[in-house]
Design a protein around this motif. Sequence first.
Motif, PDB file in Angstrom:
ATOM      1  N   PHE A  79      33.844  29.610  29.698  1.00  0.00           N
ATOM      2  CA  PHE A  79      35.225  29.999  29.753  1.00  0.00           C
ATOM      3  C   PHE A  79      35.866  29.851  28.387  1.00  0.00           C
ATOM      4  CE2 PHE A  79      34.142  29.199  34.117  1.00  0.00           C
ATOM      5  CZ  PHE A  79      34.589  30.375  34.683  1.00  0.00           C
ATOM      6  N   PHE A 119      38.320  29.325  34.785  1.00  0.00           N
ATOM      7  CA  PHE A 119      38.830  30.702  34.784  1.00  0.00           C
ATOM      8  C   PHE A 119      40.355  30.619  34.874  1.00  0.00           C
ATOM      9  CE2 PHE A 119      39.361  34.868  37.192  1.00  0.00           C
ATOM     10  CZ  PHE A 119      39.011  35.663  36.105  1.00  0.00           C
ATOM     11  N   VAL A 159      38.016  21.214  38.846  1.00  0.00           N
ATOM     12  CA  VAL A 159      37.224  22.432  39.065  1.00  0.00           C
ATOM     13  C   VAL A 159      35.743  22.058  38.965  1.00  0.00           C
ATOM     14  CG1 VAL A 159      36.710  24.764  38.228  1.00  0.00           C
ATOM     15  CG2 VAL A 159      39.042  23.848  38.024  1.00  0.00           C
TER      16      VAL A 159
HETATM   17  N1  T4K Z   1      38.711  29.622  40.170  1.00  0.00           N
HETATM   18  C1  T4K Z   1      37.598  29.816  39.441  1.00  0.00           C
HETATM   19  C2  T4K Z   1      36.944  28.624  38.811  1.00  0.00           C
HETATM   20  C3  T4K Z   1      37.061  31.102  39.283  1.00  0.00           C
HETATM   21  O1  T4K Z   1      35.951  31.287  38.538  1.00  0.00           O
HETATM   22  C4  T4K Z   1      37.703  32.186  39.904  1.00  0.00           C
HETATM   23  C5  T4K Z   1      37.206  33.529  39.743  1.00  0.00           C
HETATM   24  C6  T4K Z   1      38.871  31.929  40.669  1.00  0.00           C
HETATM   25  C7  T4K Z   1      39.346  30.627  40.774  1.00  0.00           C
HETATM   26  C8  T4K Z   1      39.645  33.013  41.344  1.00  0.00           C
HETATM   27  O2  T4K Z   1      38.938  33.572  42.439  1.00  0.00           O
HETATM   28  P1  T4K Z   1      39.237  35.115  42.869  1.00  0.00           P
HETATM   29  O3  T4K Z   1      40.750  35.230  42.994  1.00  0.00           O
HETATM   30  O4  T4K Z   1      38.671  36.024  41.839  1.00  0.00           O
HETATM   31  O5  T4K Z   1      38.541  35.221  44.200  1.00  0.00           O
HETATM   32  C9  T4K Z   1      35.079  37.462  37.346  1.00  0.00           C
HETATM   33  C10 T4K Z   1      35.692  37.485  38.718  1.00  0.00           C
HETATM   34  O6  T4K Z   1      36.606  38.567  38.895  1.00  0.00           O
HETATM   35  C11 T4K Z   1      36.362  36.215  39.123  1.00  0.00           C
HETATM   36  O7  T4K Z   1      36.373  36.203  40.545  1.00  0.00           O
HETATM   37  C12 T4K Z   1      35.588  34.994  38.632  1.00  0.00           C
HETATM   38  N2  T4K Z   1      36.241  33.768  38.946  1.00  0.00           N
HETATM   39  C13 T4K Z   1      35.402  35.087  37.131  1.00  0.00           C
HETATM   40  C14 T4K Z   1      34.668  33.906  36.565  1.00  0.00           C
HETATM   41  O8  T4K Z   1      34.631  36.234  36.857  1.00  0.00           O
HETATM   42  P2  T4K Z   1      35.170  39.016  35.288  1.00  0.00           P
HETATM   43  O9  T4K Z   1      36.288  39.615  34.567  1.00  0.00           O
HETATM   44  O10 T4K Z   1      34.158  38.273  34.502  1.00  0.00           O
HETATM   45  O11 T4K Z   1      34.384  40.067  36.218  1.00  0.00           O
HETATM   46  P3  T4K Z   1      33.679  41.433  35.829  1.00  0.00           P
HETATM   47  O12 T4K Z   1      34.336  42.529  36.589  1.00  0.00           O
HETATM   48  O13 T4K Z   1      33.550  41.562  34.355  1.00  0.00           O
HETATM   49  O14 T4K Z   1      32.236  41.225  36.467  1.00  0.00           O
HETATM   50  C15 T4K Z   1      31.147  40.611  35.796  1.00  0.00           C
HETATM   51  C16 T4K Z   1      29.908  41.477  36.004  1.00  0.00           C
HETATM   52  O15 T4K Z   1      29.562  41.506  37.366  1.00  0.00           O
HETATM   53  C17 T4K Z   1      30.113  42.929  35.596  1.00  0.00           C
HETATM   54  O16 T4K Z   1      29.751  43.083  34.260  1.00  0.00           O
HETATM   55  C18 T4K Z   1      29.186  43.685  36.519  1.00  0.00           C
HETATM   56  C19 T4K Z   1      29.065  42.787  37.738  1.00  0.00           C
HETATM   57  N3  T4K Z   1      29.825  43.313  38.887  1.00  0.00           N
HETATM   58  C20 T4K Z   1      31.151  42.963  39.040  1.00  0.00           C
HETATM   59  C21 T4K Z   1      31.870  43.428  40.106  1.00  0.00           C
HETATM   60  C22 T4K Z   1      33.319  43.067  40.273  1.00  0.00           C
HETATM   61  C23 T4K Z   1      29.215  44.130  39.800  1.00  0.00           C
HETATM   62  O17 T4K Z   1      28.015  44.461  39.647  1.00  0.00           O
HETATM   63  N4  T4K Z   1      29.918  44.576  40.877  1.00  0.00           N
HETATM   64  C24 T4K Z   1      31.224  44.264  41.083  1.00  0.00           C
HETATM   65  O18 T4K Z   1      31.833  44.689  42.082  1.00  0.00           O
HETATM   66  O19 T4K Z   1      35.863  38.084  36.370  1.00  0.00           O
END
Ligand code: T4K
Length: 384
Positions: free
Chosen positions: A324, A94, A139
């Motif tokens: 990714f 990510f 990672v």
């Molecule tokens: N290092 C790695 C290897 C990581 O994968 C990540 C984060 C980090 C570091 C950084 O950690 P943080 O600073 O985030 O703690 C998501 C996450 O925001 C992210 O934390 C995560 N990795 C990454 C792989 O995925 P998106 O853009 O895919 O999330 P989003 O909002 O599209 O959510 C996916 C699905 O989850 C949504 O379609 C519906 C569901 N969902 C999501 C949220 C936020 C819910 O049902 N409720 C919710 O509150 O990034």
Amino acid sequence: MTNSSIDGSAVSEPIYVSSPLLPSIDAYKDHLSEIWATKQLTNGGKKSICLEDELSRYLGAQNVAVLSNGTIALMVACHALKLTGEVITTPFTFIATIHALAWCGLKPVFVDIDPVTMTISPQQIEAAITPATSAILGVHVYGNRCAVDEIGEIATRHKLKVIYDAAHAFGTRHRGRSIADYGDMSTYSFHATKLFHSGEGGAVATRHKELDAEARSLRNFGIASEERIPGTGINAKLSELQAAMGLAVLPLVDEEKAQRRRVCQRYNEAFKAVPGITTPPLGDLRDDSFQYYCLRVKAVADTPARDDLYQRLKAKNVFSRRYFWPLCSDTEEYKDLESADPARLPNAQTAANEVLCLPLYGALTDEDVSRIITGLHEACGIAS
Ligand code: T4K
């Protein structure tokens, strides 16, 4: 589950790649009542101290300092280790992993990944070391362990620090030991999409007491006492409200993992014979995180290419994700680095074009899983 559309036809509910593990509202309220009684909302209250103890026990990690998110956890680790210059890392992660380096003024140097585990390839690391290299940042992508023994050996030989981004590796173990026992520091994300979460949140774990103390100081502006502020710290604290969420979620994690494993087992059974599809190994409940379920997709026979399959599932209201893709090394900010040349990263390029993460969370019903399986089979020309 189905709903009716305006014209009366059946429309299935969307299924997303993840869904947060939620405790009962009463369990959360019990924690909140204690916070209300003390009025301590942040700055190292009882809930975050208690969460650190519980996490340390659950993860089998000696020192755990909770932080506001996984990105800042990486930045705190870079500062605690006093990294400078170049950091050798993977493009298959990510974007937060790489942005964290850039925010710390460090230059990411990309090397290719192992074609199977998709983690940083130890064979590529040594050739990328220069006099400016200060660390290796691996990672444990999808919870797959980096080659920690080989990486540790290279780091010792070249006097480099090692950070592991364990955002996907909550509870992962290697040879019976916590994955956080490897490297100098490991960082966790407790984002809502993670197996264990506190809404937003994160942590650093380390075997070294002095690094733990440094991380704790850095998360609170570098303040040592009312009189002394020796470090350039930042505000990286987890609030008590988030810590309360973590305390309410943690007791549910083992059951969540068991349910996720059942889903993975059904997926593996259903997809193992689909031409062009490679299923992941079925994880072990004690040692693996079940954070993501990632297929590799090659266009073969009636199986469409990954992006086409992604779109066809989407048309059925099943929202898989291409974690990714694009590679971090192909993004605008980093694509001009010498190490970002696609020709140097063939395994990462292939992985980024083939991976497809299917929905994985414990609350998926048998009916949901059947719908996803049928959707994928139909898209690949197979009758379920
Ligand atoms: N290092 C790695 C290897 C990581 O994968 C990540 C984060 C980090 C570091 C950084 O950690 P943080 O600073 O985030 O703690 C998501 C996450 O925001 C992210 O934390 C995560 N990795 C990454 C792989 O995925 P998106 O853009 O895919 O999330 P989003 O909002 O599209 O959510 C996916 C699905 O989850 C949504 O379609 C519906 C569901 N969902 C999501 C949220 C936020 C819910 O049902 N409720 C919710 O509150 O990034």
